[in-house]
Design a protein around this motif. Structure first.
Motif, PDB file in Angstrom:
ATOM      1  N   ILE A  91       0.614  -1.121   0.242  1.00  0.00           N
ATOM      2  CA  ILE A  91      -0.036  -0.158  -0.008  1.00  0.00           C
ATOM      3  C   ILE A  91       0.957   1.533   0.059  1.00  0.00           C
ATOM      4  N   LEU A  92       0.755   2.068  -0.558  1.00  0.00           N
ATOM      5  CA  LEU A  92       1.627   3.420  -1.290  1.00  0.00           C
ATOM      6  C   LEU A  92       0.883   4.493  -1.269  1.00  0.00           C
ATOM      7  N   ILE A  93       1.533   5.239  -0.369  1.00  0.00           N
ATOM      8  CA  ILE A  93       0.066   7.036  -0.700  1.00  0.00           C
ATOM      9  C   ILE A  93       1.650   7.787  -1.102  1.00  0.00           C
ATOM     10  N   LYS A  94       1.983   8.395  -1.918  1.00  0.00           N
ATOM     11  CA  LYS A  94       2.331   9.680  -2.176  1.00  0.00           C
ATOM     12  C   LYS A  94       1.743  11.515  -2.548  1.00  0.00           C
ATOM     13  N   TYR A  95       2.492  12.085  -1.946  1.00  0.00           N
ATOM     14  CA  TYR A  95       2.143  13.364  -2.474  1.00  0.00           C
ATOM     15  C   TYR A  95       2.966  14.445  -3.070  1.00  0.00           C
ATOM     16  N   GLY A  96       2.906  15.207  -3.735  1.00  0.00           N
ATOM     17  CA  GLY A  96       3.391  15.831  -4.648  1.00  0.00           C
ATOM     18  C   GLY A  96       3.213  16.831  -4.883  1.00  0.00           C
ATOM     19  N   LYS A  97       3.475  17.940  -5.158  1.00  0.00           N
ATOM     20  CA  LYS A  97       3.503  19.830  -5.365  1.00  0.00           C
ATOM     21  C   LYS A  97       4.789  20.295  -6.067  1.00  0.00           C
ATOM     22  N   GLU A  98       4.211  20.943  -6.815  1.00  0.00           N
ATOM     23  CA  GLU A  98       5.052  21.585  -8.074  1.00  0.00           C
ATOM     24  C   GLU A  98       5.983  22.775  -7.267  1.00  0.00           C
ATOM     25  N   LEU A  99       6.848  23.304  -7.431  1.00  0.00           N
ATOM     26  CA  LEU A  99       7.661  24.671  -7.114  1.00  0.00           C
ATOM     27  C   LEU A  99       6.740  25.880  -7.577  1.00  0.00           C
ATOM     28  N   ALA A 100       7.051  27.530  -7.566  1.00  0.00           N
ATOM     29  CA  ALA A 100       6.939  28.016  -7.781  1.00  0.00           C
ATOM     30  C   ALA A 100       7.413  28.205  -9.823  1.00  0.00           C
ATOM     31  N   THR A 101       5.968  28.216 -10.103  1.00  0.00           N
ATOM     32  CA  THR A 101       5.537  28.684 -11.627  1.00  0.00           C
ATOM     33  C   THR A 101       5.723  29.937 -12.625  1.00  0.00           C
ATOM     34  N   ARG A 102       6.864  29.773 -13.592  1.00  0.00           N
ATOM     35  CA  ARG A 102       5.889  30.918 -14.337  1.00  0.00           C
ATOM     36  C   ARG A 102       5.411  31.225 -15.450  1.00  0.00           C
ATOM     37  N   ASP A 103       5.332  30.235 -16.069  1.00  0.00           N
ATOM     38  CA  ASP A 103       4.426  30.151 -16.776  1.00  0.00           C
ATOM     39  C   ASP A 103       3.383  28.784 -16.740  1.00  0.00           C
ATOM     40  N   GLY A 104       1.914  29.241 -17.402  1.00  0.00           N
ATOM     41  CA  GLY A 104       0.607  27.487 -17.919  1.00  0.00           C
ATOM     42  C   GLY A 104       0.497  27.308 -16.098  1.00  0.00           C
ATOM     43  N   MET A 105       0.045  26.032 -16.053  1.00  0.00           N
ATOM     44  CA  MET A 105       0.127  25.730 -15.324  1.00  0.00           C
ATOM     45  C   MET A 105       0.056  25.513 -14.102  1.00  0.00           C
ATOM     46  N   LYS A 106       0.070  25.211 -12.601  1.00  0.00           N
ATOM     47  CA  LYS A 106       0.629  24.681 -11.403  1.00  0.00           C
ATOM     48  C   LYS A 106      -0.344  23.594 -10.679  1.00  0.00           C
ATOM     49  N   THR A 107       0.390  22.421 -10.802  1.00  0.00           N
ATOM     50  CA  THR A 107       0.158  22.242  -9.806  1.00  0.00           C
ATOM     51  C   THR A 107       0.649  21.988  -8.202  1.00  0.00           C
ATOM     52  N   SER A 108      -1.051  22.241  -7.435  1.00  0.00           N
ATOM     53  CA  SER A 108      -0.970  22.476  -5.888  1.00  0.00           C
ATOM     54  C   SER A 108      -1.015  21.624  -5.123  1.00  0.00           C
ATOM     55  N   ASP A 109      -1.480  20.200  -5.599  1.00  0.00           N
ATOM     56  CA  ASP A 109      -2.142  18.933  -4.835  1.00  0.00           C
ATOM     57  C   ASP A 109      -1.611  17.468  -6.159  1.00  0.00           C
ATOM     58  N   ASP A 110      -1.394  17.167  -5.784  1.00  0.00           N
ATOM     59  CA  ASP A 110      -0.697  15.516  -6.493  1.00  0.00           C
ATOM     60  C   ASP A 110      -0.756  14.175  -5.787  1.00  0.00           C
ATOM     61  N   VAL A 111      -1.852  13.296  -5.814  1.00  0.00           N
ATOM     62  CA  VAL A 111      -2.345  12.796  -4.348  1.00  0.00           C
ATOM     63  C   VAL A 111      -2.228  11.099  -5.129  1.00  0.00           C
ATOM     64  N   LEU A 112      -1.142  10.252  -4.646  1.00  0.00           N
ATOM     65  CA  LEU A 112      -1.360   8.751  -5.224  1.00  0.00           C
ATOM     66  C   LEU A 112      -1.081   7.653  -4.710  1.00  0.00           C
ATOM     67  N   VAL A 113      -2.542   6.780  -4.297  1.00  0.00           N
ATOM     68  CA  VAL A 113      -2.895   6.202  -2.997  1.00  0.00           C
ATOM     69  C   VAL A 113      -2.307   4.689  -4.529  1.00  0.00           C
ATOM     70  N   ARG A 114      -1.858   3.498  -4.182  1.00  0.00           N
ATOM     71  CA  ARG A 114      -1.516   2.561  -5.020  1.00  0.00           C
ATOM     72  C   ARG A 114      -1.496   1.394  -3.838  1.00  0.00           C
ATOM     73  N   PHE A 115      -2.050  -0.005  -4.784  1.00  0.00           N
ATOM     74  CA  PHE A 115      -2.206  -1.186  -4.423  1.00  0.00           C
ATOM     75  C   PHE A 115      -1.538  -2.380  -4.979  1.00  0.00           C
ATOM     76  N   GLN A 116      -0.702  -2.807  -4.723  1.00  0.00           N
ATOM     77  CA  GLN A 116      -0.297  -3.806  -5.780  1.00  0.00           C
ATOM     78  C   GLN A 116       0.004  -5.405  -5.066  1.00  0.00           C
ATOM     79  N   TRP A 117      -0.160  -6.227  -5.878  1.00  0.00           N
ATOM     80  CA  TRP A 117      -0.067  -7.859  -5.416  1.00  0.00           C
ATOM     81  C   TRP A 117       0.912  -8.297  -6.429  1.00  0.00           C
ATOM     82  N   TRP A 118       1.151  -9.366  -5.690  1.00  0.00           N
ATOM     83  CA  TRP A 118       2.503 -10.855  -6.250  1.00  0.00           C
ATOM     84  C   TRP A 118       1.606 -11.505  -6.224  1.00  0.00           C
ATOM     85  N   PHE A 119       1.819 -12.414  -7.207  1.00  0.00           N
ATOM     86  CA  PHE A 119       1.038 -14.272  -7.603  1.00  0.00           C
ATOM     87  C   PHE A 119       1.659 -14.711  -8.800  1.00  0.00           C
ATOM     88  N   LYS A 120       2.132 -15.961  -8.614  1.00  0.00           N
ATOM     89  CA  LYS A 120       2.419 -16.634  -9.377  1.00  0.00           C
ATOM     90  C   LYS A 120       1.329 -17.632 -10.332  1.00  0.00           C
TER      91      LYS A 120
END
Length: 291
Positions: free
Chosen positions: A262-291
């Motif tokens: 179970i993975l949780i990751k938060y990201g945020k873009e730093l100062a932006t000069r041109d274009g859109m700025k990512t203010s909040d970026d949240v990722l939740v991931r589930f991963q399973w292994w099997f043979k």
């Protein structure tokens, strides 16, 4: 001025997939699985972008929200003595613009399946006892996603795209691990973008991650990413819009007793000069292994 503002949004709209760099590097993914192992990965992501900005000045109080669900299937094979993992991923996204200005310029909503992603990772160096790895990932994005040529806000890109990532993992101490991953992204031509052709120069990214193994089950991490977007050409005319973006991330992942990650990751873009700025970026991931 309004037309120029629309052009400033192009890099954001065409980068709005599951990843910030085209292929977002997830901590720990460049540790090679065992031969014969299959992986099922489920992603839930929510990203909010504000702006646009022009020369560091925020032009509107509007924002764009994108919610993405993706399923990825991966297998592991021995090919000539090397570990190789082919994969396929199918993302589904609901993206909405909020605010009268952005909705009028780029469209209010786009939803549906995004472009299909296929590819593989191969390990040139696979030293599991010393946690030392060197790998290369090639991904190919097929233009099968939902696309409306009359608006800028789209889930699909209506063009082919390909990325090459190198992943290097080095154990620093028994608890700290360093990961480095440069990326090169190449873009095909969109032949129906608002009735014109859209081309883009290659883009580049460099991701650095520091992991801390607190226990055998819990790992914490922080990362820094630099992105350099290629200039776009609309109808063969250069838009003078190469972009530069820096992003910080932090998070952690946990292995349950049954082996689910179970993975949780938060990201945020730093100062932006041109274009859109990512203010909040949240990722939740589930991963399973099997043979």
């Amino acid at each position: 001025m309004v037309y120029r503002n629309i052009m400033m949004l192009l890099f954001f709209i065409y980068g709005n997939t599951l990843y910030s760099a085209v292929n977002e590097v997830i901590p720990g993914d460049y540790e090679a699985p065992r031969i014969g192992m299959n992986l099922v990965t489920l992603y839930f992501s929510e990203k909010t972008m504000v702006g646009p900005y022009a020369q560091g000045e925020k032009l509107t109080s509007d924002h764009v929200t994108s919610r993405i669900t993706a399923l990825k299937l991966t297998s592991t094979f021995n090919v000539g003595g090397y570990t190789v993992c082919p994969m396929v991923a199918l993302p589904y996204s609901v993206t909405k613009s909020n605010g009268d200005t952005l909705s009028a310029l780029i469209g209010h909503e786009s939803s549906g399946f995004a472009d299909i992603i296929v590819g593989a990772t191969g390990w040139l160096m696979n030293d599991k006892p010393n946690n030392h790895y060197l790998a290369a990932t090639w991904l190919f994005f097929a233009p099968k996603g939902e696309y409306t040529p009359q608006q800028l806000l789209n889930i699909g890109e209506n063009r082919y795209k390909s990325t090459l990532n190198i992943g290097y993992v080095q154990k620093l101490t028994e608890s700290f691990i360093l990961e480095l991953s440069p990326e090169l992204a190449l873009y095909g031509t969109n032949n129906n973008h608002l009735g014109q052709t859209l081309e883009q120069r290659p883009s580049y990214a460099l991701t650095s991650i520091l992991r801390y193994n607190q226990t055998s089950q819990l790992t914490l991490f922080t990362g820094f990413q630099q992105n350099y977007g290629g200039e776009t050409y609309l109808g063969g005319i250069a838009q003078n819009d190469p972009s530069k973006m820096e992003k910080i991330t932090l998070g952690g992942y946990y292995y349950t007793v049954g082996g689910t990650q179970i993975l949780i990751k938060y990201g945020k873009e730093l100062a932006t000069r041109d274009g859109m700025k990512t203010s909040d970026d949240v990722l939740v991931r589930f991963q399973w292994w099997f043979k």
